[in-house]
Design a protein around this motif. Structure first.
Motif, PDB file in Angstrom:
ATOM      1  N   HIS A 141       0.828  -1.206   0.000  1.00 54.60           N
ATOM      2  CA  HIS A 141       0.000   0.000   0.000  1.00 54.60           C
ATOM      3  C   HIS A 141       0.864   1.258   0.000  1.00 54.60           C
ATOM      4  CE1 HIS A 141      -1.897   3.337   2.241  1.00 54.60           C
ATOM      5  NE2 HIS A 141      -2.987   3.015   1.585  1.00 54.60           N
ATOM      6  N   SER A 186      -2.483   5.124  -1.773  1.00 54.18           N
ATOM      7  CA  SER A 186      -3.844   4.716  -1.415  1.00 54.18           C
ATOM      8  C   SER A 186      -4.750   4.546  -2.628  1.00 54.18           C
ATOM      9  CB  SER A 186      -4.460   5.738  -0.455  1.00 54.18           C
ATOM     10  OG  SER A 186      -3.788   5.741   0.778  1.00 54.18           O
ATOM     11  N   ASN A 233      -6.247   0.884  -3.417  1.00 49.07           N
ATOM     12  CA  ASN A 233      -7.681   0.696  -3.202  1.00 49.07           C
ATOM     13  C   ASN A 233      -8.383   0.301  -4.491  1.00 49.07           C
ATOM     14  OD1 ASN A 233      -7.249   1.473  -0.557  1.00 49.07           O
ATOM     15  ND2 ASN A 233      -7.918   3.589  -0.885  1.00 49.07           N
ATOM     16  N   VAL A 249     -13.567   2.059   1.960  1.00 49.53           N
ATOM     17  CA  VAL A 249     -12.295   2.167   2.659  1.00 49.53           C
ATOM     18  C   VAL A 249     -12.499   2.519   4.129  1.00 49.53           C
ATOM     19  CG1 VAL A 249     -10.091   3.393   2.751  1.00 49.53           C
ATOM     20  CG2 VAL A 249     -11.106   2.840   0.542  1.00 49.53           C
TER      21      VAL A 249
END
Length: 339
Positions: free
Chosen positions: A135, A140, A144, A226
């Motif tokens: 990650h 992000s 994601n 998230v």
């Protein structure tokens, strides 16, 4: 057992297609369209044979080690509707979703993360650290997006997951999976879930459950959001910390019914450690006993593994390595049948 029909078609088509004047046709299609009654009777006979072979397999599995007495205890609790299934990634893999190791390696291939660094974390069982490493490299937004693209794909439910609505028709279900296979499997074979409770709402879960109905509790959230996800190290720290919703949920939920872990590796992870802490604090004799269908991998010290799981009040029923899919189906079916 309608969900077995695709497997029945595989059985009919195993010798390949039939060619007629340059055109090819599947054997299952020919039989179904030309002799629909024969097709249906043949399917019913095949289902009976399939059930028989799975129950034979269950008998073999339960004849190994100390499985039989433990399974009888599980079956007694199940018959009293005192068992809640707790489902992991192993239930989604037959439908085409990757396990966590495979998924993380697929992300590594599209990152600048050193393979040796990832291997070191995975070898030690630090999946949350491995996810955090990738990650932080990808950022992000990209991480994601790739998580959602992987687990938000529509997949037909295959394998043992289809037996769950039959074996647990009125039970709540707990999972750490991000995909939506459980929602699909239950809505396709029964009335579905009254509500899906995600990780961020677990604080209200016990109140919601006490009102009645059937609920799917997704402890680690879902792939498309998230805010309530539990995957990265910092997300685990927040969810399983002293004030975390998942940790507090476990400390209360474990006083209720027995859990049956299916498709879970139950290696070193936060769920297991949280359960160990509750057992150590409250005493094993004050809590329900939990069960797990676990693959016994070659080279594993079975007795040592059993001792470790007992610290969390979990008692395993072992099946052989490499026979995951059929063994899980066999054991779930055996809960409903006399063998």
């Amino acid at each position: 057992m309608e969900f077995w029909r695709p497997k029945y078609h595989e059985y009919l088509n195993i010798e390949g297609d039939v060619e007629i004047i340059g055109s090819t046709f599947q054997r299952s299609r020919i039989l179904k369209e030309l002799e629909p009654e024969t097709y249906q009777l043949s399917f019913e006979d095949w289902v009976a044979e399939r059930k028989g072979s799975l129950l034979d397999l269950a008998h073999q599995v339960l004849g190994a080690h100390d499985n039989a007495h433990r399974f009888e205890a599980l079956k007694k609790a199940w018959a009293s509707q005192n068992v809640v299934p707790f489902l992991g990634a192993g239930l989604s893999m037959p439908s085409g979703y990757p396990g966590w190791t495979k998924f993380l390696w697929s992300l590594q291939e599209e990152s600048h993360v050193n393979a040796a660094d990832l291997e070191s974390l995975l070898a030690s069982g630090d999946y949350e650290g491995a996810a955090q490493l990738i990650h932080d490299d990808l950022g992000s937004a990209l991480f994601n997006k790739q998580l959602q693209e992987c687990f938000d794909r529509g997949r037909a439910a295959a394998g043992a997951i289809n037996l769950l609505p039959i074996v647990f028709p009125d039970s709540n279900v707990v999972t750490t999976n991000f995909d939506k296979l459980l929602e699909s499997a239950f809505s396709g074979q029964s009335q579905g879930f009254d509500q899906v409770i995600l990780g961020s709402n677990l604080g209200e879960a016990l109140r919601i459950l006490s009102a009645g109905g059937r609920y799917l509790l997704k402890l680690h959230g879902s792939c498309e959001t998230v805010a309530n996800r539990v995957l990265l190290r910092n997300e685990y720290n927040q969810a399983y910390g002293d004030a975390g919703t998942v940790g507090r949920f476990f400390s209360r939920f474990l006083f209720g019914k027995s859990l049956l872990f299916v498709g879970c590796s139950l290696m070193t992870d936060r769920t297991l450690r949280t359960m160990e802490q509750v057992v150590e604090l409250e005493g094993a004799h004050t809590l329900p006993q939990h069960y797990a269908f676990l693959e016994l991998k070659d080279g594993v010290d079975r007795v040592e593994r059993k001792k470790a799981l007992a610290k969390a009040n979990i008692f395993p029923i072992w099946y052989p390595e490499g026979e995951h899919d059929d063994s899980i189906e066999a054991l779930l079916l055996a809960l409903m049948e006399d063998i």
